[in-house]
Design a protein around this motif. Sequence first.
Motif, PDB file in Angstrom:
ATOM      1  N   UNK A 167       3.723  12.362   1.730  1.00  0.00           N
ATOM      2  CA  UNK A 167       4.224  11.824   3.001  1.00  0.00           C
ATOM      3  C   UNK A 167       3.467  10.564   3.367  1.00  0.00           C
ATOM      4  N   UNK A 168       4.215   9.560   3.791  1.00  0.00           N
ATOM      5  CA  UNK A 168       3.646   8.292   4.251  1.00  0.00           C
ATOM      6  C   UNK A 168       3.981   8.112   5.728  1.00  0.00           C
ATOM      7  N   UNK A 217      10.853   7.194  -4.556  1.00  0.00           N
ATOM      8  CA  UNK A 217       9.866   8.148  -5.068  1.00  0.00           C
ATOM      9  C   UNK A 217      10.073   9.561  -4.503  1.00  0.00           C
ATOM     10  N   UNK A 218      11.122   9.730  -3.724  1.00  0.00           N
ATOM     11  CA  UNK A 218      11.385  11.005  -3.051  1.00  0.00           C
ATOM     12  C   UNK A 218      10.166  11.465  -2.244  1.00  0.00           C
ATOM     13  N   UNK A 219       9.602  10.500  -1.523  1.00  0.00           N
ATOM     14  CA  UNK A 219       8.454  10.724  -0.646  1.00  0.00           C
ATOM     15  C   UNK A 219       8.940  10.728   0.795  1.00  0.00           C
ATOM     16  N   UNK A 220       8.336  11.558   1.612  1.00  0.00           N
ATOM     17  CA  UNK A 220       8.732  11.617   3.019  1.00  0.00           C
ATOM     18  C   UNK A 220       8.142  10.439   3.788  1.00  0.00           C
ATOM     19  N   UNK A 221       8.869   9.985   4.795  1.00  0.00           N
ATOM     20  CA  UNK A 221       8.439   8.855   5.612  1.00  0.00           C
ATOM     21  C   UNK A 221       8.457   9.244   7.086  1.00  0.00           C
ATOM     22  N   UNK A 222       7.358   8.943   7.761  1.00  0.00           N
ATOM     23  CA  UNK A 222       7.254   9.136   9.202  1.00  0.00           C
ATOM     24  C   UNK A 222       6.901   7.788   9.820  1.00  0.00           C
ATOM     25  N   UNK A 223       7.524   7.470  10.935  1.00  0.00           N
ATOM     26  CA  UNK A 223       7.276   6.195  11.625  1.00  0.00           C
ATOM     27  C   UNK A 223       6.376   6.430  12.826  1.00  0.00           C
ATOM     28  N   UNK A 224       5.313   5.644  12.949  1.00  0.00           N
ATOM     29  CA  UNK A 224       4.443   5.754  14.117  1.00  0.00           C
ATOM     30  C   UNK A 224       5.136   5.238  15.364  1.00  0.00           C
ATOM     31  N   UNK A 225       5.094   6.033  16.414  1.00  0.00           N
ATOM     32  CA  UNK A 225       5.414   5.639  17.781  1.00  0.00           C
ATOM     33  C   UNK A 225       6.904   5.424  18.082  1.00  0.00           C
ATOM     34  N   UNK A 246       0.823  -1.209   0.000  1.00  0.00           N
ATOM     35  CA  UNK A 246       0.000   0.000   0.000  1.00  0.00           C
ATOM     36  C   UNK A 246       0.860   1.264   0.000  1.00  0.00           C
ATOM     37  N   UNK A 247       1.986   1.215   0.675  1.00  0.00           N
ATOM     38  CA  UNK A 247       2.913   2.348   0.649  1.00  0.00           C
ATOM     39  C   UNK A 247       3.449   2.553  -0.764  1.00  0.00           C
ATOM     40  N   UNK A 248       3.787   1.450  -1.408  1.00  0.00           N
ATOM     41  CA  UNK A 248       4.261   1.524  -2.800  1.00  0.00           C
ATOM     42  C   UNK A 248       3.191   2.163  -3.690  1.00  0.00           C
ATOM     43  N   UNK A 249       1.948   1.727  -3.535  1.00  0.00           N
ATOM     44  CA  UNK A 249       0.862   2.258  -4.352  1.00  0.00           C
ATOM     45  C   UNK A 249       0.630   3.740  -4.071  1.00  0.00           C
TER      46      UNK A 249
END
Length: 214
Positions: free
Chosen positions: A32-33, A59-67, A21-24
């Motif tokens: 941002x994901x 994809x030069x997309x930002x990533x945030x990790x929960x918790x 789903x992140x890829x899609x």
Amino acid sequence: MIVSKLHYISEGNTPEEHLQNIQSACTSGVELVQLNLQNVSEDQLLEVAKSAREITLHFQTRLVISKNYKIAKEVKAEGVYLETTDVCPTEVRKHLHTWQIIGSAAHNLQDCETLITKKVDYICLGPFKPSTTSETQIPELGLKGYEAITAILNTEIPILGFGNITTDDVTDLLESGLSGIAVDQAITQNFDSIKVFNHLLKAAVTAEQRHTFE
């Protein structure tokens, strides 16, 4: 760092589904994901976070990790997202790289005021509508709730809405004083909706804001 107006909160019944789903979402142009993988070991979360980082970097997309701020730091994600019951943002800040951002959940005015004193980079305020998946039923805010809270806060910290938001809600939510939105189900069910969300939010054109490294 400018906080993106649209955040995709990852969903899936398995770690593999989260990554698919992140890829899609990245393919469809999300800025941002938020990797929101719950109830797995720290070792497994680390492996999934590494894979998510590879996808988002491509994809030069930002990533945030929960918790988990430790994993956010290790995989060099853009930041971490904290729930109201997680470690205090002030404490987390001590452990992150200076360029990493902290987002945090809020459910009412008092939560927001507390987070502002802790100098978080953005606040996710909600839920907008009742949750169909959460076990804890937190009262929904609705448009009137957002209007009342944003009017009192008068802060430069971006306030994002969350909670069963669809494309039909975006215009009213922006008029209520929100800076953006965090979306899970509506995007997971139709990744093409990302383009509609971006258009309604007047989010930065992907091609303009991303630099291709030679």
